[in-house]
Design an enzyme around this catalytic site. Structure first.
Site, PDB file in Angstrom:
ATOM      1  N   HIS A 255      19.478  -8.475   4.440  1.00 45.20           N
ATOM      2  CA  HIS A 255      19.934  -9.066   2.192  1.00 45.20           C
ATOM      3  C   HIS A 255      20.153 -10.177   2.498  1.00 45.20           C
ATOM      4  CE1 HIS A 255      22.833  -7.527   5.629  1.00 45.20           C
ATOM      5  NE2 HIS A 255      23.294  -8.677   5.310  1.00 45.20           N
ATOM      6  N   ASP A 340      19.933  -9.116  12.932  1.00 48.77           N
ATOM      7  CA  ASP A 340      20.993  -8.569  12.728  1.00 48.77           C
ATOM      8  C   ASP A 340      20.268  -7.190  12.214  1.00 48.77           C
ATOM      9  OD1 ASP A 340      23.815  -8.058  11.390  1.00 48.77           O
ATOM     10  OD2 ASP A 340      23.115  -8.317   9.541  1.00 48.77           O
ATOM     11  N   GLU A 369      19.807  -5.853  17.033  1.00 49.75           N
ATOM     12  CA  GLU A 369      20.924  -4.939  16.844  1.00 49.75           C
ATOM     13  C   GLU A 369      21.195  -3.769  16.758  1.00 49.75           C
ATOM     14  OE1 GLU A 369      25.218  -5.065  14.668  1.00 49.75           O
ATOM     15  OE2 GLU A 369      23.689  -5.350  13.444  1.00 49.75           O
ATOM     16  N   HIS A 442      31.997  -9.679  17.995  1.00 51.31           N
ATOM     17  CA  HIS A 442      32.339  -9.893  16.010  1.00 51.31           C
ATOM     18  C   HIS A 442      32.510  -8.743  15.122  1.00 51.31           C
ATOM     19  CE1 HIS A 442      28.352 -10.203  14.438  1.00 51.31           C
ATOM     20  NE2 HIS A 442      28.264 -10.154  13.624  1.00 51.31           N
TER      21      HIS A 442
END
Length: 548
Positions: A255, A340, A369, A442
């Site tokens: 995205h 990601d 990930e 995070h």
């Protein structure tokens, strides 16, 4: 019952775990002689090939009170995921199946898994050393920046030690507060990272974006001006390599941001974005339901419009062109990418990305990930092929964190062992040693806060003021030291989330993303992490040794 067949025992299966394409595997079953089974066969289902075979094992003699049936089975020439169980029968025709649950006569077998992978080069520099994850805005600022003229309605905290903004604005979390950490600030502390044993810096996104987390990429071609310039990035990578440290980047390719140059919902950029014109070259990248206001977005968050990764022009821009994003930043000094939300990237996209990475730098790294066992993950109803040799070198090892925290908070050590042996068994050896192991990121509360033993509330007002009591902090510190000892001595790269080694506390986002406490570190804990980093660096057994 387990003595009949244990895939982790050399008496029953060799080699251990995953098997390379074109090799053979030796299987041996040992039923009790009193069961009078005269025949045994292994039933193997190839998931991706969609086929099934049955091979009879030969009688190989006796072992005490047991019959032994054995066979050497060739594995496929192409990567696949095999599921296998056994069938026993007697000369009179009676018999049963044998699977992970034991003997049974009916029902769907609970099969064992055998990963068949293509042997490919995996960078050896990653698994041997320590990885340090940095949230760039919160690590170190050398001077307070001026956000004037930058994308987004940014503001900068006056004091470095202030609490991150967390209250919604008009019902929406804006993430528009910045502290001003920079690439130059990271470079200024390379000596400290080297003393910690760090050999890899993993940077959260650094490209221009409207938010402090920068996962809503606005321009893949530009470093966010608050972090610095492309020259600053090249300088960081070059100086890091002089400290024997490599830098890997966060690739957010599922995205973009709604304020990006590609979508341009608020018209910040002078060129036409997909939200401004159907004639925009970026229009085919997005899936509009009712142009321009309704479109597919990541988890329904409208500031994060999903990208159609199969669009040829997008693939060319990110991966395949000579100056694609993936190639460009490797040439600028990066040593790899962390993908990601890899679950939401198509296998074909990741495979092309791996090819581009290796063409640009044969020793560059590609990490994904993935929150579960990556060898058999099902995402969007499809079994994924992350670790079969054409996609990822390794993944973030969330199962390690899950199992270790469960043990440290009072669980059974045997459960941790079982979880880790499952990963070791299912992953190709190179992927197992290229796993990114960690205690926190995070996306998780600070490890010290979790291990302090308190019950955390979902109420953000409560989270904003929560701190461990002295007794809880002492307990948490003791547990963190133990957790770090396991982390640094386990196969794979131990990853430290910035500030965990300094004793930072914090609940969920954004309280887990506070600023590094320069001058206020827990020196005893920091010294413990440094000692472990030194041990890791000095001892080959901790870098590439086997585990039992």
């Amino acid at each position: 019952m387990r003595n009949v067949f244990d895939p982790r025992s050399a008496l029953c299966k060799t080699p251990f775990g995953a098997v390379a394409c074109g090799k053979t595997v030796t299987l041996c079953c040992r039923p009790l002689a009193v069961d009078d089974f005269t025949h045994c066969a292994v039933v193997i289902q190839r998931e991706f090939a969609g086929s099934q075979t049955e091979t009879e094992l030969s009688f190989a003699g006796f072992l005490g009170d047991r019959f032994c049936f054995s066979a050497v089975i060739p594995v496929p020439e192409e990567p696949d995921l095999l599921w296998y169980h056994f069938r026993f029968w007697r000369d009179n025709g009676t018999g049963c199946l044998y699977d992970k649950t034991g003997y049974h006569s009916e029902g769907t077998p609970v099969s064992w898994q055998m990963t068949v992978y293509r042997e490919r080069h995996t960078p050896e520099w990653f698994g041997v050393g320590v990885t340090y994850q940095i949230f760039p805005d919160r690590f170190c600022r050398l001077s307070k920046p001026n956000p004037s003229g930058m994308l987004g309605d940014r503001w900068v905290h006056e004091a470095w030690d202030e609490l991150p903004a967390w209250r919604p604005e008009n019902g929406e979390i804006k993430n528009r507060d910045f502290f001003g950490g920079s690439l130059a600030g990271i470079q200024a502390h390379l000596d400290d990272l080297e003393a910690l044993g760090v050999s890899t810096i993993y940077l959260c996104p650094i490209f221009e974006a409207a938010s402090n987390h920068r996962y809503n990429t606005a321009n893949y071609e530009a470093i966010d001006p608050m972090l610095g310039t492309e020259d600053d990035f090249q300088s960081l990578c070059a100086e890091a390599k002089r400290h024997n440290i490599r830098v890997i980047l966060d690739g957010v390719f599922n995205h973009t941001g709604s304020q990006s140059i590609y979508f341009n919902a608020d018209g910040f950029y002078p060129t036409l974005g997909a939200a401004q014109s159907m004639d925009s070259p970026y229009y085919p990248w997005f899936s509009f339901l009712d142009w321009p206001h309704t479109y597919e977005s990541w988890w329904g968050i409208t500031t994060l419009p999903n990208v159609r990764e199969e669009t040829p022009s997008y693939v060319d821009y990110i991966i395949e062109s000579e100056n694609s994003i993936v190639r460009r930043w490797l040439r600028a000094g990066a040593s790899g990418w962390r993908l990601d939300v890899a679950d939401e990237l198509p296998d074909a996209f990741i495979e092309k990305l791996r090819t581009a990475v290796e063409e640009t730098d044969p020793d560059a790294l590609l990490i994904g990930e993935v929150w579960e066992d990556a060898s058999n993950k099902i995402s969007y109803s499809q079994r994924r092929k992350y670790l079969l040799g054409h996609e990822l070198h390794g993944v973030m090892n969330y199962p390690f964190r899950t199992a270790l925290l469960a043990y440290l908070l009072g669980g059974d050590a045997a459960a941790f062992r079982e979880a880790m042996e499952t990963i070791r068994e299912n992953y190709p050896p190179a992927a197992f040693y290229a796993a990114m192991n960690f205690l926190g990121t995070h996306d998780t509360p600070r490890i010290l806060t979790i291990l302090g033993g308190g019950t955390l509330s979902d109420d953000r007002e409560w989270q904003s003021t929560y701190r461990l009591s002295p007794e809880q902090r002492a307990l948490g510190l003791a547990r963190v030291r133990l957790a770090a000892a396991v982390l640094f001595t386990f196969p794979g790269s131990p990853m430290v989330y910035y500030g965990d080694e300094a004793g930072m506390e914090g609940c969920g986002d954004p309280f887990n993303r506070g600023t590094f406490p320069w001058g206020q570190e827990d020196l005893e804990l920091q010294g413990w992490f440094r000692k472990l980093g030194t041990l890791r660096k000095e001892r080959p057994s901790l870098q590439r040794g086997s585990i039992r």
